[in-house]
Design a protein around this motif. Structure first.
Motif, short mmCIF file in Angstrom:
data_model
loop_
_atom_site.label_atom_id
_atom_site.label_comp_id
_atom_site.label_asym_id
_atom_site.label_seq_id
_atom_site.Cartn_x
_atom_site.Cartn_y
_atom_site.Cartn_z
N GLU A 70 0.84 -1.22 0.00
CA GLU A 70 0.00 0.00 0.00
C GLU A 70 0.86 1.26 0.00
O GLU A 70 0.60 2.22 -0.73
CB GLU A 70 -0.91 -0.02 1.22
N LYS A 71 1.92 1.24 0.83
CA LYS A 71 2.81 2.40 0.88
C LYS A 71 3.57 2.57 -0.42
O LYS A 71 3.77 3.71 -0.90
CB LYS A 71 3.78 2.20 2.05
N LEU A 72 3.99 1.44 -1.02
CA LEU A 72 4.69 1.50 -2.30
C LEU A 72 3.81 2.12 -3.39
O LEU A 72 4.26 2.98 -4.16
CB LEU A 72 5.14 0.09 -2.73
N GLU A 73 2.56 1.70 -3.48
CA GLU A 73 1.65 2.20 -4.50
C GLU A 73 1.37 3.68 -4.30
O GLU A 73 1.28 4.45 -5.26
CB GLU A 73 0.34 1.40 -4.50
N ALA A 74 1.21 4.08 -3.05
CA ALA A 74 0.94 5.50 -2.75
C ALA A 74 2.13 6.37 -3.15
O ALA A 74 1.97 7.45 -3.75
CB ALA A 74 0.63 5.67 -1.26
#
Length: 339
Positions: A70-74
């Motif tokens: 999730e953090k990577l995509e954001a």
């Protein structure tokens, strides 16, 4: 195990936060989520976990993976947004700025001069025709009453491809092709490139352009020739232009002459442009030799004709007061942009 997963997630999130570009972000993805990444190593160690604890540990690994992804995509979305904004900013067009006029090409001085010549003769009822640049020796010489031993056929003057084929030395060969068609009367001009074995200097070139003119009809006289060319000179160089004819010799015309025009720079009083003579030689001309007509099965008693040959470069040099023919072919934009 919980503490180990928490540390992995903490390190991964810190690395993601400190990433400055997409390449670094991809390195973190591989380091933590790849086949040889940290979370994959934890899963491979499940064999050491008690069977009853494995579901719980597996869930913790999946939760950790979800948080990191999730953090990577954001972060990836933020990078892509920034890149797009920078691209839009760099490509922004300020519609209030003045426009740039495109640099357009224009006609070469030779082409401008040719357009003028064609306009004048078409206005007199002439047809513009073309002929081959690679010509049979017969059409270039023999059919124009130039015998085999004539100096013009010397290899020093003519480019021979073989004993029967040459690069044409004059556009006069086109008049032979037109006469062969058998359609009379004829009123034509034939512009085109010709080739002679000359050294390159201010007034000579091995490749230049010539315009051949031919009229064949009943009751054609030398007076018609003089009147036609006098009118051409006035249209080309100005209404006050005068002409004079000097006897000359060409194998395919009889009588033959060279025509001069009064210097349009000094009006005939003498200047540098006309070398102090007041006159400028411009073309050769004459009545078509009866032998030339007979070789084309034209009745030389019923029909007469006149012919003339004009060097196109000479017209351009005179019209624009250029003193070096080489300037026309050096493609110097500073020179060509003046026309």
């Amino acid at each position: 195990m919980k503490e180990k997963l928490s540390k992995i997630v903490e390190e991964a999130l810190a690395g993601i936060e400190n990433s400055e570009h997409l390449e670094k972000l991809n390195e973190i993805r591989v380091a933590y989520l790849g086949k040889k990444g940290e979370l994959t190593s934890v899963l491979k160690g499940m064999k050491d976990v008690l069977p009853e604890d494995r579901p719980k540990v597996g869930q913790m690994v999946n939760d950790a993976r979800a948080v990191i992804e999730e953090k990577l995509e954001a972060k990836k979305a933020a990078f892509e947004k920034r890149i797009l904004e920078e691209k839009i900013a760099s490509e922004t067009i300020d519609v209030t700025l003045p426009g740039h006029t495109p640099v357009a090409g224009h006609k070469h001085p030779n082409t401008i001069a040719l357009d003028d010549v064609e306009r004048i003769f078409i206005g007199m009822g002439y047809e513009v025709v073309e002929g081959p640049e690679i010509e049979y020796d017969y059409y270039n010489f023999e059919a124009l009453n130039i015998p085999a031993n004539h100096p013009a056929k010397d290899e020093q003057d003519t480019f021979y491809i073989n004993s029967d084929i040459v690069l044409r030395t004059q556009t006069s060969s086109v008049q032979v092709h037109e006469m062969e068609k058998g359609k009379l009367p004829i009123r034509m001009i034939a512009p085109g490139r010709v080739f002679r074995s000359d050294e390159v200097d201010a007034t000579h070139s091995p490749s230049f352009n010539q315009i051949e003119g031919l009229v064949i009809d009943e009751n054609v006289t030398f007076a018609d020739l003089k009147g036609t060319l006098a009118e051409f000179a006035k249209e080309m160089f100005g209404e006050k232009t005068k002409v004079r004819f000097r006897p000359h010799h060409f194998p395919f015309t009889e009588p033959s002459a060279e025509m001069d025009v009064s210097c349009f720079k000094c009006g005939g009083s003498g200047c540098r442009f006309c070398k102090g003579e007041g006159w400028i030689e411009i073309l050769g001309c004459g009545m078509v030799h009866p032998r030339v007509l007979e070789m084309r099965d034209i009745d030389a008693v019923k029909y007469q004709g006149f012919a003339f040959g004009i060097g196109l470069e000479r017209i351009a040099l005179l019209k624009y007061e250029i003193d070096d023919m080489r300037l026309l072919y050096e493609n110097d934009v500073r020179f060509l942009s003046q026309f």
